[in-house]
Design a protein around this motif. Structure first.
Motif, mmCIF file in Angstrom:
data_model
loop_
_atom_site.group_PDB
_atom_site.id
_atom_site.type_symbol
_atom_site.label_atom_id
_atom_site.label_comp_id
_atom_site.label_asym_id
_atom_site.label_seq_id
_atom_site.Cartn_x
_atom_site.Cartn_y
_atom_site.Cartn_z
ATOM 1 N N PHE A 143 0.825 -1.212 0.000
ATOM 2 C CA PHE A 143 0.000 0.000 0.000
ATOM 3 C C PHE A 143 0.864 1.270 0.000
ATOM 4 O O PHE A 143 0.586 2.233 -0.713
ATOM 5 C CB PHE A 143 -0.966 0.025 1.195
ATOM 6 C CG PHE A 143 -1.816 1.271 1.220
ATOM 7 C CD1 PHE A 143 -2.857 1.442 0.311
ATOM 8 C CD2 PHE A 143 -1.565 2.302 2.127
ATOM 9 C CE1 PHE A 143 -3.630 2.599 0.299
ATOM 10 C CE2 PHE A 143 -2.332 3.457 2.125
ATOM 11 C CZ PHE A 143 -3.361 3.602 1.214
ATOM 12 N N GLU A 144 1.949 1.227 0.780
ATOM 13 C CA GLU A 144 2.802 2.429 0.890
ATOM 14 C C GLU A 144 3.353 2.852 -0.467
ATOM 15 O O GLU A 144 3.616 4.027 -0.701
ATOM 16 C CB GLU A 144 3.993 2.187 1.826
ATOM 17 C CG GLU A 144 3.639 1.721 3.218
ATOM 18 C CD GLU A 144 3.537 0.200 3.271
ATOM 19 O OE1 GLU A 144 2.389 -0.293 3.208
ATOM 20 O OE2 GLU A 144 4.566 -0.475 3.354
ATOM 21 N N ASP A 145 3.540 1.872 -1.352
ATOM 22 C CA ASP A 145 4.141 2.198 -2.649
ATOM 23 C C ASP A 145 3.162 2.897 -3.592
ATOM 24 O O ASP A 145 3.554 3.360 -4.661
ATOM 25 C CB ASP A 145 4.635 0.927 -3.351
ATOM 26 C CG ASP A 145 5.796 0.305 -2.595
ATOM 27 O OD1 ASP A 145 6.377 1.012 -1.750
ATOM 28 O OD2 ASP A 145 6.107 -0.864 -2.852
ATOM 29 N N LEU A 146 1.892 2.935 -3.221
ATOM 30 C CA LEU A 146 0.909 3.488 -4.146
ATOM 31 C C LEU A 146 0.954 5.006 -4.204
ATOM 32 O O LEU A 146 0.393 5.613 -5.107
ATOM 33 C CB LEU A 146 -0.497 3.031 -3.764
ATOM 34 C CG LEU A 146 -0.765 1.534 -3.903
ATOM 35 C CD1 LEU A 146 -2.193 1.219 -3.517
ATOM 36 C CD2 LEU A 146 -0.495 1.056 -5.326
ATOM 37 N N GLY A 147 1.596 5.622 -3.221
ATOM 38 C CA GLY A 147 1.698 7.082 -3.240
ATOM 39 C C GLY A 147 0.369 7.775 -2.993
ATOM 40 O O GLY A 147 0.118 8.866 -3.484
ATOM 41 N N ILE A 148 -0.506 7.113 -2.231
ATOM 42 C CA ILE A 148 -1.792 7.717 -1.883
ATOM 43 C C ILE A 148 -1.747 8.066 -0.400
ATOM 44 O O ILE A 148 -1.532 7.198 0.434
ATOM 45 C CB ILE A 148 -2.955 6.732 -2.119
ATOM 46 C CG1 ILE A 148 -2.955 6.243 -3.563
ATOM 47 C CG2 ILE A 148 -4.284 7.389 -1.768
ATOM 48 C CD1 ILE A 148 -3.946 5.121 -3.808
ATOM 49 N N GLY A 149 -1.948 9.342 -0.090
ATOM 50 C CA GLY A 149 -1.865 9.751 1.308
ATOM 51 C C GLY A 149 -3.230 9.878 1.941
ATOM 52 O O GLY A 149 -4.160 10.420 1.344
ATOM 53 N N GLY A 150 -3.358 9.358 3.161
ATOM 54 C CA GLY A 150 -4.525 9.629 3.981
ATOM 55 C C GLY A 150 -5.819 8.973 3.541
ATOM 56 O O GLY A 150 -6.878 9.371 3.987
ATOM 57 N N LEU A 151 -5.757 8.001 2.667
ATOM 58 C CA LEU A 151 -7.011 7.395 2.205
ATOM 59 C C LEU A 151 -7.023 5.878 2.409
ATOM 60 O O LEU A 151 -7.677 5.153 1.663
ATOM 61 C CB LEU A 151 -7.248 7.730 0.720
ATOM 62 C CG LEU A 151 -7.501 9.203 0.392
ATOM 63 C CD1 LEU A 151 -7.452 9.459 -1.111
ATOM 64 C CD2 LEU A 151 -8.863 9.648 0.937
ATOM 65 N N ASP A 152 -6.337 5.419 3.453
ATOM 66 C CA ASP A 152 -6.237 3.972 3.690
ATOM 67 C C ASP A 152 -7.610 3.324 3.786
ATOM 68 O O ASP A 152 -7.886 2.295 3.186
ATOM 69 C CB ASP A 152 -5.496 3.642 4.995
ATOM 70 C CG ASP A 152 -4.270 4.502 5.214
ATOM 71 O OD1 ASP A 152 -4.237 5.629 4.687
ATOM 72 O OD2 ASP A 152 -3.363 4.050 5.917
ATOM 73 N N LYS A 153 -8.477 3.959 4.569
ATOM 74 C CA LYS A 153 -9.797 3.381 4.825
ATOM 75 C C LYS A 153 -10.612 3.356 3.527
ATOM 76 O O LYS A 153 -11.218 2.348 3.177
ATOM 77 C CB LYS A 153 -10.500 4.238 5.899
ATOM 78 C CG LYS A 153 -11.976 4.000 6.085
ATOM 79 C CD LYS A 153 -12.220 3.003 7.205
ATOM 80 C CE LYS A 153 -13.701 2.890 7.544
ATOM 81 N NZ LYS A 153 -14.496 2.215 6.511
ATOM 82 N N GLU A 154 -10.616 4.484 2.811
ATOM 83 C CA GLU A 154 -11.365 4.559 1.554
ATOM 84 C C GLU A 154 -10.825 3.532 0.563
ATOM 85 O O GLU A 154 -11.581 2.845 -0.112
ATOM 86 C CB GLU A 154 -11.245 5.962 0.933
ATOM 87 C CG GLU A 154 -12.042 7.046 1.641
ATOM 88 C CD GLU A 154 -11.314 7.625 2.847
ATOM 89 O OE1 GLU A 154 -10.242 7.087 3.226
ATOM 90 O OE2 GLU A 154 -11.823 8.610 3.422
#
Ligand code: ATP
Length: 300
Positions: free
Chosen positions: A16-27
């Motif tokens: 997940f960390e590699d996806l470069g998406i911040g703050g949207l883990d739950k979504e």
């Protein structure tokens, strides 16, 4: 070469960390569970035990919050093809009179492959950005009155209802105005998973700041006085896109301080020496402001 199947297996190297998406883990995990989990079965198995795939999802919320980012990254994760992206206003303007043909083409590759390969056919993601634009006119006859929006929506409905043809397609609609979306499109079996992607909270903003400064930090370009936690606190109401704009602005201040210029060689030396400091971010904060909306923090 063998194409990934519609029921693609998740890439083994996924993190997940590699996806470069911040703050949207739950979504991210909710969207994944509701719209994509059924597609990780080996080809044929989902069909065999009667699992049906979701055919459409709607991501809604303010601009620049990462809707397109999530859609693309999930596609990559599942080894889907590069998504096809179309845009509501463009469909209305550019393709007046041939909108149905345009939509038909959009689905054609996936339908062809489904016919040829059945269960083995790859997942095709279609991103429909600013979907509200084609819904505005539906049924009203007013507002330009071309009726193009009507025919686009009708065409989408008929595609989404074509169950058999659509097993290998996922339509992702996006909008800042969920209230404008034609209800017929939102029914189950159509764009049935609705997910709000809102402005990031403080922790999310800090993650996004980290993501957009990764390379600088790795290359020693960020001075130790830069306090990302402090910046996260100072960027209330910023979207992810605005945070990346803030980083660009800070970089420009740092460059300005370092570039004494002259020759290209001298420029290279200047850039090699360059470091971004907290003062650059403070300058950027004077310059870059959030344009949209009110975050949940402000509401309560
Ligand atoms: P729009 O409604 O305007 O189409 P969007 O919600 O689809 O916006 P994106 O296109 O995904 O927004 O975001 C634009 C850019 O902003 C991204 O490419 C990325 O650089 C940055 N960004 C936005 N949200 C995030 C986030 N949550 N994490 C990391 N980067 C983000």
């Amino acid at each position: 070469t063998r194409r990934p199947a519609a029921n693609s297996v998740i890439r083994p190297d996924f993190k997940f960390e590699d996806l470069g998406i911040g703050g949207l883990d739950k979504e991210f995990s909710d969207i994944f569970r509701r719209a994509f989990a059924s597609r990780i079965f080996p080809p044929g198995l989902a069909e065999k035990i009667g699992i049906q795939h979701v055919r459409g999802i709607l991501l809604y919320g303010p601009p620049g919050t990462g809707k397109t980012l999530i859609a693309r990254q999930i596609g990559k994760m599942l080894n889907a093809r590069e998504p096809k992206v179309i845009n509501g206003p463009e469909v209305l303007n550019k393709y007046v009179g041939q909108s149905e043909e345009n939509i038909r083409k959009l689905f054609a590759d996936a339908e062809k492959e489904q016919k040829e390969k059945g269960d083995e056919s790859g997942l095709h993601i279609i991103i429909f950005d600013e979907l509200d634009a084609v819904c505005k006119q539906r049924g009203s006859g007013a507002g330009g009155g071309t009726g193009v929006g009507d025919s686009v929506v009708n065409q989408l409905l008929s595609k989404l209802d074509g169950v058999d043809q659509l097993n290998n397609i996922l339509l992702i609609g996006m909008t800042n105005r969920k209230d404008m979306i034609d209800e017929a499109l939102l029914r189950s079996g159509r764009l049935e998973v609705h997910m709000e992607i809102s402005l990031p909270d403080e922790a999310g903003r800090q993650q996004i700041l980290k993501i957009h400064t990764t390379k600088m930090r790795e290359n020693g370009k960020m001075a130790s006085d830069v306090d990302l936690a402090e910046l996260a606190r100072s960027t209330r109401n910023f979207s992810g896109a605005e945070i990346s704009g803030l980083v660009r602005s800070a970089t420009s201040f740092a460059l300005q301080r370092h570039i004494k210029g002259g020759t290209v060689a001298a420029l290279k030396d200047d850039v090699a020496e360059m470091q971004i400091h907290m003062e650059d971010f403070l300058g950027a904060l004077e310059e870059v402001h959030p344009l949209f909306g009110v975050s949940e923090e402000d509401l309560g």
